[in-house]
Design a protein around this motif. Structure first.
Motif, short mmCIF file in Angstrom:
data_model
loop_
_atom_site.label_atom_id
_atom_site.label_comp_id
_atom_site.label_asym_id
_atom_site.label_seq_id
_atom_site.Cartn_x
_atom_site.Cartn_y
_atom_site.Cartn_z
N VAL A 161 38.44 46.35 51.98
CA VAL A 161 38.43 47.79 52.31
C VAL A 161 39.86 48.34 52.34
O VAL A 161 40.12 49.45 51.85
N ALA A 162 40.79 47.55 52.87
CA ALA A 162 42.18 48.01 52.97
C ALA A 162 42.95 47.82 51.66
O ALA A 162 44.04 48.35 51.50
N GLY A 163 42.37 47.07 50.74
CA GLY A 163 43.11 46.56 49.58
C GLY A 163 43.56 47.62 48.59
O GLY A 163 43.06 48.74 48.55
N ASN A 164 44.49 47.21 47.74
CA ASN A 164 45.15 48.05 46.76
C ASN A 164 44.99 47.40 45.38
O ASN A 164 45.39 46.26 45.18
N GLY A 165 44.39 48.13 44.46
CA GLY A 165 44.14 47.58 43.13
C GLY A 165 45.39 47.21 42.35
O GLY A 165 45.32 46.47 41.37
N ASP A 166 46.54 47.74 42.78
CA ASP A 166 47.81 47.33 42.15
C ASP A 166 48.20 45.91 42.57
O ASP A 166 49.10 45.32 41.97
N ALA A 167 47.57 45.39 43.62
CA ALA A 167 48.03 44.15 44.25
C ALA A 167 46.98 43.04 44.16
O ALA A 167 46.60 42.43 45.16
N THR A 168 46.49 42.81 42.94
CA THR A 168 45.65 41.64 42.70
C THR A 168 46.31 40.82 41.61
O THR A 168 47.20 41.30 40.90
N VAL A 169 45.87 39.57 41.48
CA VAL A 169 46.47 38.69 40.46
C VAL A 169 45.41 37.74 39.93
O VAL A 169 44.52 37.32 40.68
N ARG A 170 45.47 37.46 38.64
CA ARG A 170 44.64 36.38 38.06
C ARG A 170 45.44 35.10 38.16
O ARG A 170 46.52 35.00 37.60
N THR A 171 44.89 34.12 38.84
CA THR A 171 45.70 32.94 39.14
C THR A 171 44.85 31.68 39.18
O THR A 171 43.63 31.73 39.37
N ARG A 172 45.52 30.53 39.03
CA ARG A 172 44.87 29.23 39.12
C ARG A 172 45.23 28.51 40.41
O ARG A 172 44.78 27.39 40.64
N VAL A 173 46.02 29.13 41.26
CA VAL A 173 46.60 28.37 42.37
C VAL A 173 45.57 27.81 43.34
O VAL A 173 45.72 26.69 43.83
N VAL A 174 44.52 28.57 43.59
CA VAL A 174 43.52 28.05 44.53
C VAL A 174 42.73 26.91 43.90
O VAL A 174 42.41 25.91 44.55
N ASP A 175 42.42 27.05 42.61
CA ASP A 175 41.71 25.97 41.92
C ASP A 175 42.55 24.69 41.92
O ASP A 175 42.02 23.59 42.09
N ILE A 176 43.84 24.85 41.73
CA ILE A 176 44.73 23.69 41.74
C ILE A 176 44.72 23.06 43.13
O ILE A 176 44.53 21.85 43.27
N ALA A 177 44.89 23.88 44.15
CA ALA A 177 44.92 23.34 45.52
C ALA A 177 43.62 22.62 45.85
O ALA A 177 43.62 21.56 46.49
#
Lengths: 325, 325
Positions: free
Chosen positions: A212-228
């Motif tokens: 709800v508070a989030g900002n669409g400018d501040a997302t990322v496509r990432t693998r870091v959680v999958d790696i962890a």
């Protein structure tokens, strides 16, 4: 007046809105709520087992729902598909991996096959495999996905898949997005993040608050959680998430993360357990700018349809009015 | 019947379609052709000098046109803006960099200020700076741009910019895209790649052929050409181009490219001079799947409007028909 499309016809819906099978978030209560509101709900077991699947079908009760699998992961646990099919889902969605071994089995069980793709080549292949419905997922979508954006991909997928109906997935969070998808020739929309912030979703309250508070400018496509987490996601898939301390620390430093994986996983898991989403991930799409509340799924569906009708009415007005000088 | 929007009103157009100022591609002939067809054309000097600007204004003749600058580059050569303003453009578009020093000068010269942005924060700032029109450019766009995709970004930008009209940029190549943009609340579309493959564009014939043959799955956002050419593009901007031998060789190996830059630039420049686009770049957006011919700009405009009308008619039909069982 409803929007009648090939999707609403095929699945017997009032509205061309499908709940995305967000892993561990789209459970039976949310899927049933979307279904009762005239859309269609897909539960999302992601890496969860048959017990989760059974329980969520039980919770959905008599409302017709479907289920969506991570194909490459389900292929390692095919009994999960069997458990789902035993519950007579109206549709099964497969995403991320080779759907071919499963299409016939799903059809034989009487369920519609929904194949989610991220490229034009994928749409062509999904049609060839006999998909009943194809989901064109754009890079703006939350959670796992790939690189192509929806604005060019969707109409191209519609053309390539015809006459198979295509749903738009990615940043469809209000009725303007639904109307835009329909204008491009889609038969409806697959909606994830907007329903994450639904009352009935299984998402953590703190995660919903961040959306709800989030900002669409501040997302990322990432693998870091999958790696962890030691998850062997195949290329080219990455997960779109809210940027937080964890993604900031490790995105772009994936090799170094591999080296300290176990310690980071322990830290990550502890954060997830206490609902600390400065470290734990919140998968969400770029449409979050337009999400301003946590609301019941039925209200979200009704609002989306009303907004789509308003968008259509505005389009009609554009063609008839003369603006003042 | 035309689509009348805040854009068509503000610039006095028949259709809400603006030619993107593609560098060295959108010249006076193309801009004038789009203008004569009822849209609006922006010439694109990119890194070119006053002589180019003067010549292209001359070629456009009596048709009202505008011009679009790469802000950070023009700031090093402000006489180019002066040369443009002396030709009384109807609008000046600024992209990529700090527009603040130039907004007042452009307005004082009687031209409308169009500011192109790639983030919601950018849209808010553009409104604050007094933009007459804001362009929300999605990552799917050809040429330089950034990371956010249009489907979530456009409606958020429309909300943030209101009442300033917003144009959609990125993969709008047919009337379905135009109708979708209008459904999301945009006042029109900024169209690049579709017009690259116009008869009147200054693009090389071999590059146009690659766009017609191109595949939207096979583009990339990359810095490799900027590195080779020694252009100091600021972060976060990259250029979306057709994948070719040059991007395949160097994308992801930018540091190594820096080390052999001069030799690679010589090789690259020779390829560009002979129209060899296996090495030279073709900037193009993800919408290329829908581009199947080289056509006069007027035909492109008319087709796009007719397709948008058809998309609207289809939307209306969805609400009234009952599909057969």
């Amino acid at each position: 007046m409803p929007f009648n499309t090939a999707l609403t016809h095929l699945l017997g819906l009032r509205h061309p809105i499908v709940l995305a099978p967000m892993g561990g978030v789209s459970g039976g209560a949310l899927a049933a709520a979307v279904g009762a509101a005239g859309g269609f709900g897909l539960i999302g077991p992601s890496y969860l087992d048959e017990a989760w699947i059974e329980r969520e079908f039980d919770i959905a009760g008599d409302t017709a729902i479907g289920i969506g699998f991570i194909t490459w992961h389900m292929a390692k646990h095919p009994q999960r598909l069997d458990a789902a099919l035993a519950r007579r889902p109206r549709a099964v969605m497969l995403s991320f991996g080779d759907a071919k071994p499963f299409v016939g089995k799903i059809k034989n069980a009487g369920a519609k096959v929904i194949l989610q793709v991220q490229t034009l080549a994928g749409a062509i292949e999904a049609k060839r495999l006999g998909a009943d419905i194809i989901v064109a997922q754009g890079t703006e979508a939350g959670g796992h996905g790939a690189a192509r954006a929806l604005f060019g991909f969707l109409p191209a997928a519609v053309d390539a898949a015809a006459p198979v109906p295509v749903l738009a997935a990615g940043a469809v969070v209000d009725g303007r997005g639904l109307a835009a998808a329909l204008a491009m020739g889609a038969a409806g929309a697959l909606v994830g993040t907007r329903f994450f912030a639904a009352t009935e979703s299984l998402g953590h309250a703190n995660a919903k608050a961040r959306i709800v508070a989030g900002n669409g400018d501040a997302t990322v496509r990432t693998r870091v959680v999958d790696i962890a987490r030691g998850l062997d996601w195949p290329a080219p898939f990455t997960g779109r998430a809210l940027i937080n301390d964890f993604t900031t620390a490790w995105h772009g430093r994936e090799d170094q993360l591999e080296a300290v994986r176990e310690a980071e996983l322990a830290r990550y898991s502890a954060a997830a357990a206490r609902g600390d989403f400065s470290t734990a991930i919140v998968y969400a799409g770029e449409g979050i700018d337009l999400i301003d509340d946590i609301a019941p799924a039925a209200a979200i569906v009704e609002r989306m349809v009303a907004e789509a009708e308003a968008a259509l009415a505005r389009l009609i007005t554009l063609r008839t009015r003369t603006l003042p000088v």
